[in-house]
Scaffold this active site. Structure first.
Site, PDB file in Angstrom:
ATOM      1  CD  GLU A   1      27.350   0.345 -13.899  1.00 45.41           C
ATOM      2  OE1 GLU A   1      27.390   1.536 -14.194  1.00 45.41           O
ATOM      3  OE2 GLU A   1      28.391  -0.343 -13.734  1.00 45.41           O
ATOM      4  CE1 TYR A   2      27.208  -9.153  -8.251  1.00 45.88           C
ATOM      5  CE2 TYR A   2      28.488  -7.834  -6.703  1.00 45.88           C
ATOM      6  CZ  TYR A   2      27.811  -9.002  -7.024  1.00 45.88           C
ATOM      7  OH  TYR A   2      27.732 -10.011  -6.092  1.00 45.88           O
TER       8      TYR A   2
END
EC number: 2.4.99.12
Length: 414
Positions: free
Chosen positions: A60-61
């Site tokens: 997700e980063y």
């Protein structure tokens, strides 16, 4: 139901000191979150203008990166706070220059949510993909803080669509807007009664496409490859390596880079012992002749994306077993034909590449060898397949632009 949820989350937090005595993971889970509030108090001043971005883990980063970069440019006077739930993200990216403050997200108790949000008083909050924490969202809604979801995904398998989780639909009212990856997510969001969303695409396409503009030079890879074809096997697990072993041992005119997902010395040495080729580890570069090596094993992290820039074809690990397919967009952005295991059903970008005939799934060593042989022996087939991969990425960029256009029309000022 939210009260029952909150009770059990609070109970779990209260029991963590005891549970930590029996589980090292739970002990670490508690210890890394214990200093969060004091850390925030030391980093945040009353005059700070804050933007909070939350990513569950490393994947997700990566989706948040292009948005973080754009926010840095558009809102230079704001501090960027980045939070993670998983250590896989925090441990690797705790020093990222894209954020001023990086920390773990405390458990989703009502008390933690109140304290956390009151401490931050953010002007803008961005959650990535499908991070839905009811108490945090309720607090953000109550404080009237502008909150958006980026690269969002809604599937009918999520709790919102089940009788036991329908109460969570109320939490979604905290989002002022939803930026979604695909049409099916928009359709499912509308089933939940929300019309404040659009299909902007996956910001990962923006993330990987930018890699083409970076300096991808790795002199040791150029020295290793020389003028031969290069197969890069990225983020491999034992199941992937079992599929690749016969091909590696039988193929003489191809250079092979293998980058295991986990740097485990014992497992790397075990795999190395089964190879009949001249093998060198990255950690041995100073003492071995790199040009004479047939196989280079990268027993370090941080190189894989740049290594794809030198590749002619790629095998991406994780889908031969049940660990989860790794990033196929990285090799795709460099215009590479891609092989994976067969378990790609939860990875829509892999499914799309597969339907476009740019990604091939293989189940056995025999299938792996057959597909690789075809790609290596047929240059025209290899190049056409690679072109499809590259075009797939370039045609799906633009999600970050949509998000930033939306923000420019909101009340948040630079």
């Amino acid at each position: 139901m939210r009260h029952i949820y909150s009770f059990f989350i609070a109970l779990f937090q209260a029991l963590l000191p005891v549970l930590g005595l029996f589980s090292s993971k739970l002990k670490e889970f508690r210890s890394v979150r214990k200093p969060v509030f004091s850390y925030l108090e030391s980093k945040i001043k009353g005059s700070d203008r804050l933007i909070w971005v939350h990513a569950a883990s490393l994947g997700e980063y990566e989706q948040a990166v292009p948005v973080l970069e754009a926010l840095r440019v558009e809102y230079p006077k704001h501090k960027m706070l980045l939070t993670f739930f998983s250590p896989s993200g925090y441990t690797i990216k705790k020093d990222t220059p894209l954020a001023d403050i990086v920390t773990y997200l405390p458990l989703d108790t009502k008390s933690n949510a109140d304290t956390f949000v009151n401490c931050l008083s953010p002007e803008l909050v961005l959650f990535v993909k499908y991070e839905f924490w009811p108490n945090y969202l309720e607090k953000l809604k109550r404080n009237n803080i502008h909150t958006i979801l980026i690269s969002g995904v809604f599937r009918e398998s999520q709790p919102f669509f089940k009788f036991y989780g329908s109460w969570m639909k109320k939490s979604l009212k905290a989002f002022n807007y939803f930026f979604l990856q695909n049409e099916s997510s928009l359709k499912n969001l509308k089933k939940l009664g929300f019309a404040n969303g659009e299909v902007s695409g996956d910001t990962r396409f923006d993330r990987v496409s930018r890699q083409l503009d970076y300096n991808n030079t790795l002199e040791f890879i150029a020295e290793f490859k020389q003028d031969k074809l290069l197969l890069v096997c990225g983020s491999t697990w034992p199941e992937d390596e079992a599929n690749l072993l016969d091909f590696i041992n039988s193929k003489a005119d191809v250079k092979i880079v293998l980058a295991p997902h986990k740097i485990n010395t014992e497992k790397i040495e075990d795999f190395r012992s089964r190879l009949t080729k001249n093998v060198i580890l990255y950690s041995e570069l100073q003492s071995k002749n790199l040009q004479k090596a047939d196989v280079l094993i990268i027993d370090a992290i941080g190189f894989l994306t740049k290594i794809y820039a030198y590749a002619d074809l790629a095998y991406v690990g994780g889908a031969a077993g049940n660990t989860g397919l790794h990033n196929v967009l990285e090799p795709a952005t460099f215009g590479l034909p891609i092989l994976t295991g067969t378990h790609i059903e939860k990875f829509p970008e892999a499914g799309q590449l597969n339907r476009l005939a740019a990604l091939f799934t293989v189940k056995t060593p025999e299938e792996t060898s057959a597909v690789l042989e075809k790609l290596i022996s047929d240059k025209n087939f290899r190049q056409k397949t690679g072109i499809i991969s590259g075009q797939f990425v370039s045609q799906n960029t633009g999600a970050t632009h949509s998000i930033m256009n939306y923000l420019k029309n909101q009340t948040l000022t630079a």
